[in-house]
Design a protein around this motif. Sequence first.
Motif, mmCIF file in Angstrom:
data_model
loop_
_atom_site.group_PDB
_atom_site.id
_atom_site.type_symbol
_atom_site.label_atom_id
_atom_site.label_comp_id
_atom_site.label_asym_id
_atom_site.label_seq_id
_atom_site.Cartn_x
_atom_site.Cartn_y
_atom_site.Cartn_z
ATOM 1 N N HIS A 84 0.858 -1.190 0.000
ATOM 2 C CA HIS A 84 0.000 0.000 0.000
ATOM 3 C C HIS A 84 0.898 1.246 0.000
ATOM 4 O O HIS A 84 2.109 1.155 0.273
ATOM 5 C CB HIS A 84 -0.868 0.031 1.262
ATOM 6 C CG HIS A 84 -1.884 -1.071 1.343
ATOM 7 N ND1 HIS A 84 -2.981 -1.132 0.521
ATOM 8 C CD2 HIS A 84 -1.974 -2.152 2.167
ATOM 9 C CE1 HIS A 84 -3.707 -2.191 0.828
ATOM 10 N NE2 HIS A 84 -3.112 -2.838 1.819
ATOM 11 N N THR A 88 2.874 -0.545 3.977
ATOM 12 C CA THR A 88 2.509 -1.852 4.535
ATOM 13 C C THR A 88 2.117 -2.820 3.409
ATOM 14 O O THR A 88 1.764 -2.405 2.310
ATOM 15 C CB THR A 88 1.331 -1.731 5.528
ATOM 16 O OG1 THR A 88 0.197 -1.185 4.829
ATOM 17 C CG2 THR A 88 1.691 -0.829 6.694
ATOM 18 N N HIS A 146 -6.731 -1.925 7.280
ATOM 19 C CA HIS A 146 -5.805 -0.988 6.653
ATOM 20 C C HIS A 146 -6.350 0.433 6.719
ATOM 21 O O HIS A 146 -7.526 0.659 6.438
ATOM 22 C CB HIS A 146 -5.530 -1.391 5.196
ATOM 23 C CG HIS A 146 -4.563 -0.473 4.536
ATOM 24 N ND1 HIS A 146 -4.912 0.374 3.515
ATOM 25 C CD2 HIS A 146 -3.255 -0.218 4.810
ATOM 26 C CE1 HIS A 146 -3.854 1.081 3.169
ATOM 27 N NE2 HIS A 146 -2.840 0.741 3.924
#
Length: 369
Positions: A84, A88, A146
């Motif tokens: 991302h 991460t 997320h």
Amino acid sequence: MQQNARIAVIKGDGIGVDVADATLAVVSAVLDRVGLPGLNIDEIAAGAGYFRDTGRDIEPGGEERAAESDAIFMGAIGLPSVRHADGTEISPHLRLRDRFELYAGVRPVRAYPNAPQRLADPRAAGIDLVILRESTEGLFYSAAVHGRSQIIGDSEVRDTLRITRSICERLHRFGFRLAEKRKARGGKGLLTCVDKANVFASMAFFRKIFDEVRPEFPDIATGYNYVDAQALDLVRQPWAFDVLVTENMFGDILSDLAGGLVGGMGMASCAEIGDHHALFQPAHGSAPDIMGQDKANPLAAILSGALMLDYLADRTEFAAYADAAKLIDEAVMAGFSANRLRPMEFGGDMGTRAVTREVIDLIGESACA
Ligand SMILES: NC(=O)C1=CN([C@@H]2O[C@H](COP(=O)(O)OP(=O)(O)OC[C@H]3O[C@@H](n4cnc5c(N)ncnc54)[C@H](O)[C@@H]3O)[C@@H](O)[C@H]2O)C=CC1
Ligand SMILES: CC(C)CC(=O)C(=O)O
Ligand SMILES: [Mg+2]
């Protein structure tokens, strides 16, 4: 009466695909051996490769189908090259743990004959413990969904360590019940609370709830260890422990350390259990360094498959799966005892497919219960 369980299968990335295929082959063989119909498999596309190709980390409707299954089986997810914007990796499995409240991460650690022992002490042959890793909150709370991490421009980033009474009470009770179950089969009947209660209020709270739950289980002995001392003790005297209950991040780290003690991550099985759902996967990742080479040890996944059958057996309609779970465990033990399982992971000559075939042969030779 329904006889074949519905399993949502997410093979994922890298060696996850190979070890998931190996597990499905073994489970199919063992069910056949005990005269049960095969599993009803619903394969769901998810993972880093899927994200790279589609921009989504799981196929549309996949989570809903997983929710409807009797259990979820996963290979491994993640590729360090696919990330991302915040750096991460792609981790839909963390969201599944959160969504399905899979708080009890059960990670058995067991020494097998002829598998390498990293410790010279002969007592290492008796290593038989379980790391019970809380798997929805702790320091993974921000990572579970997320975007939960707090990114304060380019000057500071914060992740949250969250401990809740609701999860902790259930986790500790699960730990005591697991210790009871193991005691009934000859285990030590010992539950150790692993925390950092000397420093963090969240960890002192984790221990406080452990102490509150403890009187409900008078037959189980208890102990405490700070996580740094526990890391030392896992190397110094792992045979002294039975069930270790701990926070998410601590359990993540300690379970790799413990896997290393008994051969490597290819021996590290895992069950993630909640009150209404459960997911089974090896504790290892997608191992990009060996993917596509038939080198992965599939035993962690296969033993996770046995944990899945055992979980299903606790439900009345699938009680007969217990025999199948036992046959897999016994086949792996017999295979190591006779030196017929020699994974490349520890310098042996058997790749993923050869180990899988051997486990299936061992199951075929075993006397049925
Ligand atoms: N639950 C999951 O799906 C997990 C996913 N990951 C992801 O996997 C990727 C790789 O992460 P790593 O830190 O390298 O951890 P890893 O567990 O994939 O590999 C660590 C080391 O163990 C070896 N290894 C792991 N499983 C093995 C097996 N079955 N047989 C033989 N050797 C094995 C690997 O070759 C490597 O040397 C990353 O994208 C990571 O985020 C990592 C851990 C858990
Ligand atoms: C998201 C995973 C990479 C976390 C992990 O290492 C694990 O669950 O063991
Ligand atoms: Mg891990």
